[in-house]
Design an enzyme around this catalytic site. Structure first.
Site, PDB file in Angstrom:
ATOM      1  N   CYS A 111     -10.498   4.717  -2.159  1.00 54.44           N
ATOM      2  CA  CYS A 111     -10.195   3.636  -1.206  1.00 54.44           C
ATOM      3  C   CYS A 111      -9.271   4.138  -0.097  1.00 54.44           C
ATOM      4  O   CYS A 111      -8.370   3.415   0.355  1.00 54.44           O
ATOM      5  CB  CYS A 111      -9.585   2.430  -1.907  1.00 54.44           C
ATOM      6  SG  CYS A 111     -10.702   1.634  -3.064  1.00 54.44           S
TER       7      CYS A 111
ATOM      8  N   HIS B 234      -4.156   3.536   1.963  1.00 55.64           N
ATOM      9  CA  HIS B 234      -5.212   2.889   1.182  1.00 55.64           C
ATOM     10  C   HIS B 234      -5.874   1.849   2.084  1.00 55.64           C
ATOM     11  O   HIS B 234      -5.247   1.295   2.999  1.00 55.64           O
ATOM     12  CB  HIS B 234      -4.557   2.228  -0.032  1.00 55.64           C
ATOM     13  CG  HIS B 234      -5.505   1.704  -1.060  1.00 55.64           C
ATOM     14  ND1 HIS B 234      -6.200   0.511  -0.891  1.00 55.64           N
ATOM     15  CD2 HIS B 234      -5.849   2.162  -2.288  1.00 55.64           C
ATOM     16  CE1 HIS B 234      -6.921   0.285  -1.972  1.00 55.64           C
ATOM     17  NE2 HIS B 234      -6.744   1.266  -2.830  1.00 55.64           N
TER      18      HIS B 234
ATOM     19  N   ASP C 121       3.894  -0.333   1.333  1.00 51.34           N
ATOM     20  CA  ASP C 121       2.929  -0.372   0.240  1.00 51.34           C
ATOM     21  C   ASP C 121       3.504   0.467  -0.895  1.00 51.34           C
ATOM     22  O   ASP C 121       3.527   1.688  -0.832  1.00 51.34           O
ATOM     23  CB  ASP C 121       1.579   0.184   0.710  1.00 51.34           C
ATOM     24  CG  ASP C 121       0.539   0.258  -0.405  1.00 51.34           C
ATOM     25  OD1 ASP C 121       0.888   0.000  -1.574  1.00 51.34           O
ATOM     26  OD2 ASP C 121      -0.623   0.580  -0.097  1.00 51.34           O
TER      27      ASP C 121
ATOM     28  N   GLN D  45       1.790   2.750  -5.437  1.00 50.15           N
ATOM     29  CA  GLN D  45       1.912   4.009  -6.174  1.00 50.15           C
ATOM     30  C   GLN D  45       3.358   4.374  -6.470  1.00 50.15           C
ATOM     31  O   GLN D  45       3.650   5.000  -7.493  1.00 50.15           O
ATOM     32  CB  GLN D  45       1.251   5.145  -5.375  1.00 50.15           C
ATOM     33  CG  GLN D  45      -0.245   5.000  -5.202  1.00 50.15           C
ATOM     34  CD  GLN D  45      -1.004   5.063  -6.521  1.00 50.15           C
ATOM     35  OE1 GLN D  45      -0.622   5.781  -7.434  1.00 50.15           O
ATOM     36  NE2 GLN D  45      -2.082   4.313  -6.625  1.00 50.15           N
TER      37      GLN D  45
ATOM     38  N   LYS E 206      -0.713  -1.140 -12.282  1.00 50.23           N
ATOM     39  CA  LYS E 206      -0.416   0.286 -12.130  1.00 50.23           C
ATOM     40  C   LYS E 206       0.929   0.656 -12.758  1.00 50.23           C
ATOM     41  O   LYS E 206       1.303   1.830 -12.757  1.00 50.23           O
ATOM     42  CB  LYS E 206      -0.427   0.673 -10.648  1.00 50.23           C
ATOM     43  CG  LYS E 206      -1.791   0.533  -9.978  1.00 50.23           C
ATOM     44  CD  LYS E 206      -1.738   0.956  -8.526  1.00 50.23           C
ATOM     45  CE  LYS E 206      -3.036   0.651  -7.789  1.00 50.23           C
ATOM     46  NZ  LYS E 206      -4.173   1.443  -8.240  1.00 50.23           N
TER      47      LYS E 206
END
Length: 414
Positions: A371, A125, A205, A208, A231
């Site tokens: 993104c 991302h 990261d 997700q 999220k």
């Protein structure tokens, strides 16, 4: 674990927005990779906080201030346990993007030199690319990216070659792609990075992955884990940087002002202990409390159960989409190898047009570059259409997705 399977119909009743219609049709919400919907328990906790407690934290001795502080710190503890972190290393930010910026400016910029490599990937991302680019000119480090194979996986041979130089000082990687759904072997890669350079740090990261997979920082071998509340059934405006306390202790603050200080004189400032030295000003108190409630909700369902439910949806969705003429599904075919986001293309139809027509069918999907422009370019496109699932989606909604794709094809074939 409380449940073996998700009681989807019971879960759906907890989400008010799922009861509405769009364009006269029942809403089929397939955009959770962008932001998840919020269950009533999260909404209720935040409402009660504002109605019954509302006060600033860490600053007052009156009852409301003490209750607000207790609720805020209780949320920090819940979130720490959810990802296997030390509560002292859980820093509240606005989102994953701010968390990564904090690391780029407060860890990388003052420490890295020309011989060092910050290693990222072409799968990231923008939030895990742009911050490193911003500090690179001043710090002077070499910014490298692991390329992708034709199957949209990381090229492990190229990864090994870069790591073998021993110059990688920061390895920063997404645990799960927001476009092609690939689940990366983070712990295996982290082990290789550390073997080549014991001073390297690993940044994950988890924007997700944390909402969809059981997560433990130790198992990931991560020094820092970044993720966003919105999220994972929580509110917007709250993110988390979970990190090693010793590393956070060594870092300078990213922002200055109230709360993050120990003492201020006109000549200089000494800073508060972690995590507070990174939480300048009034923090996102109600949002933190809401995220704590979201963690409670996910724990009640069980993250293993969440994962199994999404695999079940993928087992139906991927073959169904593959069977349609002119439809290309990007990423791994095996549901066990991927997360619950499916990017696809329909030959001859622009993704934005696909999203528009599917919306008329009551199906909310995302169209664009997500993104992640470098990744989308490797797919030979400027954009894709993405459908993404979560615990409130049903097998019937997979049918609705497929029907909406077919309706889109018919619309443009007229």
């Amino acid at each position: 674990m409380v449940n073996e399977v998700v009681d989807v119909e019971a879960v759906r009743k907890d989400f008010p927005v799922l009861q509405r219609k769009v364009h006269g049709r029942p809403l089929v919400y397939l955009d959770s990779a962008a932001t998840s919907q919020k269950p009533q328990p999260v909404l209720d906790v935040m409402t009660r906080f504002y109605e019954d407690v509302n006060s600033n934290v860490h600053r007052g001795v009156h009852a409301l201030a003490e209750e607000a502080t207790e609720a805020y710190e209780a949320a920090r503890g819940k979130i720490a346990r959810f990802v296997g972190a030390d509560p002292r290393g859980v820093v509240f930010t606005k989102n994953t993007t701010e968390s990564i910026n904090l690391l780029a400016y407060s860890w990388a910029r003052p420490r890295l030199r020309e011989d060092d490599i910050v290693l990222s990937t072409e799968m990231e991302h923008h939030a895990n690319i742009v911050p490193w680019q911003l500090v690179q000119p001043e710090a002077g480090f070499d910014l490298r990216y692991v390329p992708l194979t034709d199957s949209s996986r990381l090229d492990m041979a190229a990864f090994d070659e870069i790591v073998s130089t021993g110059r990688v000082k920061v390895f920063t990687v997404t645990a799960m792609s927001n476009v092609v759904g690939v689940i990366n072997p983070v712990a295996e890669m982290a082990s290789k990075v550390r073997a080549a350079n014991r001073d390297a740090i690993v940044v994950v990261d988890g924007a997700q992955s944390v909402p969809h997979l059981p997560t433990d920082m130790l198992a990931l071998d991560a020094d820092f884990l970044c993720f966003s509340g919105h999220k994972m059934l929580g509110p917007t405006g709250i993110g988390v940087l979970a990190g090693r306390v010793d590393l956070l202790d060594e870092m300078q603050p990213f922002l200055g002002g109230g709360e993050m200080i120990s003492n201020v004189t006109l000549e200089g400032t000494t800073f508060n202990e972690v995590p507070y030295k990174f939480e300048a000003g009034t923090p996102p108190i109600a949002q933190a409390v809401g995220l704590g409630a979201a963690v409670d909700y996910l724990n009640e369902v069980g993250m293993d159960v969440v994962r199994r439910h999404e695999v079940e949806l993928l087992e139906k969705a991927i073959p169904a989409l593959h069977s349609l003429g002119r439809v290309t599904v990007h990423g791994p075919v095996a549901p066990e190898d991927r997360g619950a986001a499916i990017s696809f293309a329909i030959d001859g139809i622009h993704p934005h047009d696909i999203g528009t027509i599917m919306d008329r069918e009551g199906v909310a999907v995302r169209a664009g570059h997500h993104c992640a422009k470098p990744l989308v370019r490797t797919l030979g496109s400027a954009a894709t259409t993405r459908a993404s699932f979560y615990i409130y989606n049903t097998l019937d909604e997979v049918d609705a997705l497929v029907d909406a794709v077919e309706a889109t094809k018919r619309f443009f074939d007229r």
